[in-house]
Scaffold this active site. Structure first.
Site, PDB file in Angstrom:
ATOM      1  N   LYS A 106       0.814  -1.224   0.000  1.00 23.04           N
ATOM      2  CA  LYS A 106       0.000   0.000   0.000  1.00 23.04           C
ATOM      3  C   LYS A 106       0.850   1.278   0.000  1.00 23.04           C
ATOM      4  O   LYS A 106       0.416   2.310  -0.493  1.00 23.04           O
ATOM      5  CB  LYS A 106      -0.930   0.013   1.216  1.00 23.04           C
ATOM      6  CG  LYS A 106      -2.091  -0.955   1.106  1.00 23.04           C
ATOM      7  CD  LYS A 106      -3.050  -0.766   2.258  1.00 23.04           C
ATOM      8  CE  LYS A 106      -4.166  -1.799   2.199  1.00 23.04           C
ATOM      9  NZ  LYS A 106      -5.188  -1.631   3.231  1.00 23.04           N
ATOM     10  N   ASP A 140      -9.834   2.880   1.877  1.00 21.64           N
ATOM     11  CA  ASP A 140     -10.024   2.338   3.242  1.00 21.64           C
ATOM     12  C   ASP A 140     -10.592   3.456   4.114  1.00 21.64           C
ATOM     13  O   ASP A 140     -11.557   3.269   4.855  1.00 21.64           O
ATOM     14  CB  ASP A 140      -8.684   1.894   3.848  1.00 21.64           C
ATOM     15  CG  ASP A 140      -8.211   0.562   3.282  1.00 21.64           C
ATOM     16  OD1 ASP A 140      -9.062  -0.235   2.854  1.00 21.64           O
ATOM     17  OD2 ASP A 140      -6.986   0.333   3.275  1.00 21.64           O
TER      18      ASP A 140
HETATM   19  P1  NDP Z   1      -0.783  -3.429  11.913  1.00 23.61           P
HETATM   20  O1  NDP Z   1      -0.069  -4.718  12.058  1.00 23.61           O
HETATM   21  O2  NDP Z   1      -0.182  -2.353  11.062  1.00 23.61           O
HETATM   22  O3  NDP Z   1      -0.989  -2.800  13.397  1.00 23.61           O
HETATM   23  C1  NDP Z   1      -1.351  -3.609  14.484  1.00 23.61           C
HETATM   24  C2  NDP Z   1      -1.728  -2.743  15.686  1.00 23.61           C
HETATM   25  O4  NDP Z   1      -2.133  -3.626  16.740  1.00 23.61           O
HETATM   26  C3  NDP Z   1      -0.576  -1.905  16.241  1.00 23.61           C
HETATM   27  O5  NDP Z   1      -1.064  -0.726  16.812  1.00 23.61           O
HETATM   28  C4  NDP Z   1      -0.026  -2.833  17.339  1.00 23.61           C
HETATM   29  O6  NDP Z   1       0.646  -2.146  18.387  1.00 23.61           O
HETATM   30  C5  NDP Z   1      -1.310  -3.403  17.893  1.00 23.61           C
HETATM   31  N1  NDP Z   1      -1.019  -4.637  18.578  1.00 23.61           N
HETATM   32  C6  NDP Z   1      -0.680  -5.831  18.023  1.00 23.61           C
HETATM   33  N2  NDP Z   1      -0.451  -6.752  18.991  1.00 23.61           N
HETATM   34  C7  NDP Z   1      -0.656  -6.116  20.177  1.00 23.61           C
HETATM   35  C8  NDP Z   1      -0.604  -6.527  21.552  1.00 23.61           C
HETATM   36  N3  NDP Z   1      -0.276  -7.784  21.886  1.00 23.61           N
HETATM   37  N4  NDP Z   1      -0.896  -5.612  22.514  1.00 23.61           N
HETATM   38  C9  NDP Z   1      -1.215  -4.350  22.190  1.00 23.61           C
HETATM   39  N5  NDP Z   1      -1.291  -3.888  20.926  1.00 23.61           N
HETATM   40  C10 NDP Z   1      -1.015  -4.771  19.922  1.00 23.61           C
HETATM   41  O7  NDP Z   1      -2.255  -3.783  11.439  1.00 23.61           O
HETATM   42  P2  NDP Z   1      -3.260  -2.860  10.599  1.00 23.61           P
HETATM   43  O8  NDP Z   1      -3.218  -1.493  11.158  1.00 23.61           O
HETATM   44  O9  NDP Z   1      -3.017  -3.045   9.162  1.00 23.61           O
HETATM   45  O10 NDP Z   1      -4.663  -3.557  10.920  1.00 23.61           O
HETATM   46  C11 NDP Z   1      -5.236  -3.520  12.239  1.00 23.61           C
HETATM   47  C12 NDP Z   1      -6.551  -4.291  12.233  1.00 23.61           C
HETATM   48  O11 NDP Z   1      -7.505  -3.655  11.407  1.00 23.61           O
HETATM   49  C13 NDP Z   1      -6.379  -5.718  11.695  1.00 23.61           C
HETATM   50  O12 NDP Z   1      -7.002  -6.602  12.577  1.00 23.61           O
HETATM   51  C14 NDP Z   1      -7.104  -5.704  10.365  1.00 23.61           C
HETATM   52  O13 NDP Z   1      -7.746  -6.945  10.150  1.00 23.61           O
HETATM   53  C15 NDP Z   1      -8.121  -4.593  10.536  1.00 23.61           C
HETATM   54  N6  NDP Z   1      -8.418  -3.940   9.255  1.00 23.61           N
HETATM   55  C16 NDP Z   1      -9.708  -3.972   8.795  1.00 23.61           C
HETATM   56  C17 NDP Z   1     -10.027  -3.369   7.590  1.00 23.61           C
HETATM   57  C18 NDP Z   1     -11.444  -3.438   7.091  1.00 23.61           C
HETATM   58  O14 NDP Z   1     -11.689  -3.170   5.910  1.00 23.61           O
HETATM   59  N7  NDP Z   1     -12.387  -3.714   7.934  1.00 23.61           N
HETATM   60  C19 NDP Z   1      -9.019  -2.667   6.764  1.00 23.61           C
HETATM   61  C20 NDP Z   1      -7.694  -2.665   7.371  1.00 23.61           C
HETATM   62  C21 NDP Z   1      -7.437  -3.291   8.568  1.00 23.61           C
HETATM   63  P3  NDP Z   1       2.235  -1.845  18.260  1.00 23.61           P
HETATM   64  O15 NDP Z   1       2.345  -0.656  17.369  1.00 23.61           O
HETATM   65  O16 NDP Z   1       2.656  -1.572  19.665  1.00 23.61           O
HETATM   66  O17 NDP Z   1       2.880  -3.064  17.674  1.00 23.61           O
END
Ligand code: NDP
Length: 452
Positions: free
Chosen positions: A73, A109
């Site tokens: 992206k 998005d």
């Molecule tokens: P990323 O991997 O870029 O980000 C993940 C986020 O989750 C970060 O803020 C991360 O924190 C946090 N996180 C992960 N593990 C933990 C943990 N154990 N404790 C606390 N925080 C945690 O993912 P995306 O931003 O791309 O996507 C996020 C969600 O949104 C996904 O589940 C995806 O399926 C959903 N999504 C849905 C869409 C839709 O069309 N409905 C479109 C895009 C995404 P840290 O920065 O500290 O690692």
């Protein structure tokens, strides 16, 4: 779905790595079918090193439009002729629209989430918003909250630096200091009522029983909760919201609308809400990835269901067992003590609970469950409904020695089976997407039929 490809068919597609599990073809090909447009949408597995060449090749092949997903992206921006304002500000695009000189990138998005939120009647203007998470999706959420003029925005993330980077970037882009970055654990510093947009990956299947903040006090500060996750259908975050009287929504409509907006851009059309609803119905069934087995007692729903679940790598759920576990007594006892009507009400209650939570599952239903219209409607949204069609003599052979079936405790069980099945069969057929004959066949054979 029938696809007619001819000399005028235009190609649409998705570039990503991986792409196998995408639901985007469902959205776009359903749109083409409903609107009668001569487009076909297919996934392309594109590796990082081939991305620029893939974009150039797509343009030369006269491909009308493309979606772009993880991990491209951001990197794809370098191969585009122009990028929309929101794409530039977010630093990511998911939609490429063909122009004379090359593709122009958009971030639908963000636009899709905005349309989802508006479809629920949620107004961000002047509101206090908490964004949980600071990953790729949170950037689009932060942009939306700024563009929609939320009055205070807090990005809470486990890794503070990532939240700070988004906050500084968006505050500078919009020229106002509206976003503040905080550590996840600092939510107690906040006061008042908030709209919360859950943008972390915590709670995503199979991590169903977790929410990024579990403390119920947090949910008392919320009046609206939106989770970007849609699998499971009801996440733990949504459950905690609802338990505290808060309206909560999942992210499937965001997925729907990001697709619809891309399709509108590619074809220069506007898609009505009525069509959006039709596409949503198809998308919901696909997103849930459930198969519902219906049929008369003795048709083999449980046996076939368990084997089908194993063969397709999904879970298995038996609605009768769900009710027995919940009630703490057998179905015969429920019938004996409270009567059939009471049991049927329990079935509807169980189905509603299952509807809110269950995805990726083969669901076997009680024989009488589809007789209620309300139950058939829920089953129809829950997944693909497969009716296991069995003959009366085959049922008799299988159940003649079984004393646990309350409905068969009569002097002439065969007659009772014929009468009951004769009455129920048209209802099963009416409520099913597909019918599979199961009389005197092996489980393997039946499963092959269902999977095919
Ligand atoms: P990323 O991997 O870029 O980000 C993940 C986020 O989750 C970060 O803020 C991360 O924190 C946090 N996180 C992960 N593990 C933990 C943990 N154990 N404790 C606390 N925080 C945690 O993912 P995306 O931003 O791309 O996507 C996020 C969600 O949104 C996904 O589940 C995806 O399926 C959903 N999504 C849905 C869409 C839709 O069309 N409905 C479109 C895009 C995404 P840290 O920065 O500290 O690692």
């Amino acid at each position: 779905m029938g696809i007619d490809i001819d000399g005028k068919t235009r190609l649409l597609g998705l570039m990503g790595d991986p792409v196998e599990h995408t639901l985007s073809p469902v959205i776009h090909n359903t749109l083409s079918e409903i609107l009668g447009l001569n487009n076909v949408y297919v996934p392309f597995h594109v590796k990082k090193e081939g991305l620029a060449k893939a974009v150039e090749g797509a343009f030369q092949l006269n491909i009308l439009g493309l979606n772009v997903t993880v991990p491209h992206k951001n990197d794809v921006i370098a191969s585009l002729s122009s990028v929309s304002d929101e794409g530039l500000a977010i630093g990511a695009v998911n939609t490429l629209v063909r122009t004379e000189n090359g593709y122009r990138g958009y971030n639908t998005d963000m636009l899709g989430l905005t349309r989802e939120i508006k479809s629920y009647g949620i107004e961000l203007e002047g509101r206090k918003v908490i964004i949980l998470g600071a990953g790729g999706a949170s950037r689009a959420v932060a942009y939306m909250c700024m563009a929609e003029k939320a009055s205070e925005i807090y990005i809470l993330n486990r890794t503070l630096e990532k939240a700070t980077e988004i906050a500084e970037h968006m505050n500078s882009f919009f020229g106002r200091q509206t976003i503040r970055a905080m550590k996840l654990s600092d939510w107690r510093e906040l006061e008042g009522k908030y709209i919360v947009i859950q943008s972390t990956s915590i709670g995503l299947k199979p991590d169903n029983d977790r929410a990024v903040i579990e403390d119920e006090d947090f949910y008392r500060m919320i009046d609206t909760g939106v989770d970007l996750i849609y699998s499971p259908f009801e996440t733990k975050f949504m459950k905690l919201c609802r338990r505290n009287g808060v309206n909560a929504y999942n992210g499937l409509k965001m997925l729907l609308y990001q697709g619809i907006i891309a399709y509108e851009l590619w074809n220069d059309i506007s898609v009505s809400e009525e069509v959006a609803d039709q596409v949503y119905e198809v998308l919901e069934k696909n997103a849930r990835n459930n198969t519902v087995l219906t049929g008369f007692m003795g048709c083999g729903k449980s046996t076939v269901g368990k084997s089908l679940a194993k063969a397709t790598g999904r879970d298995f759920l038996d609605v009768d067992k769900y009710i027995v576990d919940k009630a703490g007594c057998s179905i015969s006892r429920i019938f004996a003590e409270h009567g059939e009507e009471y049991f049927r009400a329990l079935e509807t209650e169980a189905l509603n609970e299952i509807y809110n939570t269950v995805t990726g599952t083969v669901i076997s239903t009680g024989g009488g469950l589809p007789m209620r219209k309300v139950n058939r409607d829920i089953l129809n949204r829950l997944g693909e409904v497969v009716y296991l069609d069995v003959s009366p003599d085959c049922v008799y052979e299988r159940l003649k020695d079984d004393t646990t079936r309350p409905l068969l405790q009569s002097e002439n069980p065969m007659e009772r089976i014929e009468e009951l099945l004769g009455f129920r069969r048209p209802v099963y057929l009416d409520g099913a997407d597909r019918t599979v004959n199961v009389s005197y066949r092996t489980v393997e054979d039946i499963i092959k039929d269902i999977i095919d």
